[in-house]
Design a protein around this motif. Structure first.
Motif, mmCIF file in Angstrom:
data_model
loop_
_atom_site.group_PDB
_atom_site.id
_atom_site.type_symbol
_atom_site.label_atom_id
_atom_site.label_comp_id
_atom_site.label_asym_id
_atom_site.label_seq_id
_atom_site.Cartn_x
_atom_site.Cartn_y
_atom_site.Cartn_z
ATOM 1 N N GLN A 150 0.866 -1.163 0.000
ATOM 2 C CA GLN A 150 0.000 0.000 0.000
ATOM 3 C C GLN A 150 0.902 1.212 0.000
ATOM 4 O OE1 GLN A 150 -2.674 -0.162 3.325
ATOM 5 N NE2 GLN A 150 -3.999 1.405 2.536
ATOM 6 N N ALA A 151 0.766 2.200 -0.708
ATOM 7 C CA ALA A 151 -0.403 2.909 -1.151
ATOM 8 C C ALA A 151 -0.151 3.531 -2.528
ATOM 9 C CB ALA A 151 -0.764 3.979 -0.142
ATOM 10 N N ALA A 152 0.368 2.790 -3.464
ATOM 11 C CA ALA A 152 0.667 3.370 -4.775
ATOM 12 C C ALA A 152 -0.500 3.294 -5.753
ATOM 13 C CB ALA A 152 1.894 2.694 -5.386
ATOM 14 N N ASP A 153 -1.570 2.560 -5.425
ATOM 15 C CA ASP A 153 -2.794 2.542 -6.221
ATOM 16 C C ASP A 153 -2.541 2.089 -7.669
ATOM 17 O OD1 ASP A 153 -5.509 2.851 -6.658
ATOM 18 O OD2 ASP A 153 -5.414 5.017 -6.924
ATOM 19 N N ARG A 154 -1.975 0.885 -7.810
ATOM 20 C CA ARG A 154 -1.678 0.352 -9.144
ATOM 21 C C ARG A 154 -1.311 -1.123 -9.037
ATOM 22 N NH1 ARG A 154 3.378 3.901 -10.418
ATOM 23 N NH2 ARG A 154 2.146 5.302 -9.189
ATOM 24 N N LEU A 155 -1.138 -1.746 -10.175
ATOM 25 C CA LEU A 155 -0.563 -3.090 -10.252
ATOM 26 C C LEU A 155 0.823 -2.927 -10.869
ATOM 27 C CD1 LEU A 155 -3.569 -5.195 -11.583
ATOM 28 C CD2 LEU A 155 -2.680 -5.134 -9.273
ATOM 29 N N ASP A 156 1.820 -3.255 -10.114
ATOM 30 C CA ASP A 156 3.203 -3.212 -10.578
ATOM 31 C C ASP A 156 3.617 -4.641 -10.883
ATOM 32 O OD1 ASP A 156 5.833 -2.358 -11.073
ATOM 33 O OD2 ASP A 156 6.394 -2.578 -8.963
ATOM 34 N N TYR A 157 4.556 -4.824 -11.787
ATOM 35 C CA TYR A 157 5.016 -6.179 -12.065
ATOM 36 C C TYR A 157 6.502 -6.188 -12.373
ATOM 37 C CZ TYR A 157 4.942 -5.134 -17.085
ATOM 38 O OH TYR A 157 5.182 -4.588 -18.326
ATOM 39 N N ASP A 158 7.080 -7.343 -12.161
ATOM 40 C CA ASP A 158 8.489 -7.570 -12.478
ATOM 41 C C ASP A 158 8.616 -8.924 -13.140
ATOM 42 O OD1 ASP A 158 9.944 -5.233 -11.202
ATOM 43 O OD2 ASP A 158 8.792 -5.982 -9.496
ATOM 44 N N MET A 170 -5.254 -9.237 -14.544
ATOM 45 C CA MET A 170 -5.756 -8.851 -13.219
ATOM 46 C C MET A 170 -6.391 -7.464 -13.263
ATOM 47 S SD MET A 170 -2.548 -10.373 -10.980
ATOM 48 C CE MET A 170 -3.029 -9.636 -9.413
ATOM 49 N N ALA A 171 -5.753 -6.536 -13.982
ATOM 50 C CA ALA A 171 -6.263 -5.167 -14.069
ATOM 51 C C ALA A 171 -7.606 -5.105 -14.795
ATOM 52 C CB ALA A 171 -5.247 -4.274 -14.775
ATOM 53 N N PRO A 175 -10.280 -2.176 -10.153
ATOM 54 C CA PRO A 175 -10.107 -0.746 -10.424
ATOM 55 C C PRO A 175 -8.653 -0.271 -10.517
ATOM 56 C CG PRO A 175 -10.764 -1.075 -8.141
ATOM 57 C CD PRO A 175 -10.811 -2.426 -8.807
ATOM 58 N N LEU A 176 -7.685 -1.161 -10.367
ATOM 59 C CA LEU A 176 -6.280 -0.773 -10.436
ATOM 60 C C LEU A 176 -5.765 -0.893 -11.867
ATOM 61 C CD1 LEU A 176 -4.991 -2.660 -7.262
ATOM 62 C CD2 LEU A 176 -5.634 -0.242 -7.447
ATOM 63 N N GLU A 177 -4.921 0.034 -12.257
ATOM 64 C CA GLU A 177 -4.287 -0.006 -13.574
ATOM 65 C C GLU A 177 -2.867 -0.528 -13.445
ATOM 66 O OE1 GLU A 177 -4.475 3.784 -15.482
ATOM 67 O OE2 GLU A 177 -6.646 3.928 -15.275
ATOM 68 N N VAL A 178 -2.377 -1.098 -14.528
ATOM 69 C CA VAL A 178 -0.986 -1.543 -14.573
ATOM 70 C C VAL A 178 -0.103 -0.319 -14.768
ATOM 71 C CG1 VAL A 178 0.722 -2.922 -15.821
ATOM 72 C CG2 VAL A 178 -1.617 -3.779 -15.531
ATOM 73 N N ALA A 179 0.861 -0.157 -13.899
ATOM 74 C CA ALA A 179 1.824 0.939 -14.010
ATOM 75 C C ALA A 179 3.141 0.453 -13.413
ATOM 76 C CB ALA A 179 1.320 2.176 -13.275
ATOM 77 N N ARG A 180 4.097 0.190 -14.272
ATOM 78 C CA ARG A 180 5.394 -0.334 -13.822
ATOM 79 C C ARG A 180 6.120 0.688 -12.966
ATOM 80 N NH1 ARG A 180 8.949 -3.873 -16.500
ATOM 81 N NH2 ARG A 180 9.861 -3.653 -14.455
#
Length: 135
Positions: free
Chosen positions: A54-62, A72-73, A77-82
């Motif tokens: 928490q609390a970046a409000d996104r889906l990050d991936y590696d 998943m996005a 309601p979360l957007e993908v944002a690396r």
């Protein structure tokens, strides 16, 4: 799975360590929960890892997780944002070094104010997708 410290044995972290060996083991004794988690990942080699933060409000991936993150996005309601791999992060070690897809669900700051039933309504389908992907 939740790893709360940035001491995973990634190559990126080793490059930032002072000392001749670049070893992560002195930093993360096996008796700590994080050490046990790393041992479990090394032993079992999961086909994906989903973590929560928490609390970046996104889906990050590696690592090779773009498709999983996008699936998943599509249902939450979360957007993908690396955000990119950080030295010593789980994503850097498992995602980049070991090529295990890692998605970090970065819940919004206000998620603490939601009832568990509200969070399940928002993110339950996302978890189902994470479990069933690439169905």
């Amino acid at each position: 799975m939740l790893v709360t410290v940035r001491t995973e044995p990634s190559k990126l972290r080793a490059a930032n360590l002072a000392g001749p060996t670049g070893s992560w083991k002195p930093l993360l004794p096996e008796r700590l929960p994080e050490g046990a988690t790393l041992e479990l990942i090394e032993r079992e080699r999961p086909d994906r890892i989903v973590t929560f933060h928490q609390a970046a409000d996104r889906l990050d991936y590696d690592g090779p997780a773009q498709g999983l993150a996008e699936a998943m996005a599509a249902v939450c309601p979360l957007e993908v944002a690396r955000m990119g791999a950080r030295p010593g992060s789980l994503g850097s070690w498992a995602g980049v070094d070991l090529s295990i897809p890692v998605v970090t669900v970065e819940l919004p700051r206000h998620a603490d104010d939601q009832l568990p039933s509200e969070r399940w309504e928002l993110y339950g389908d996302m978890l189902r997708v994470a479990l069933r992907y690439p169905e």
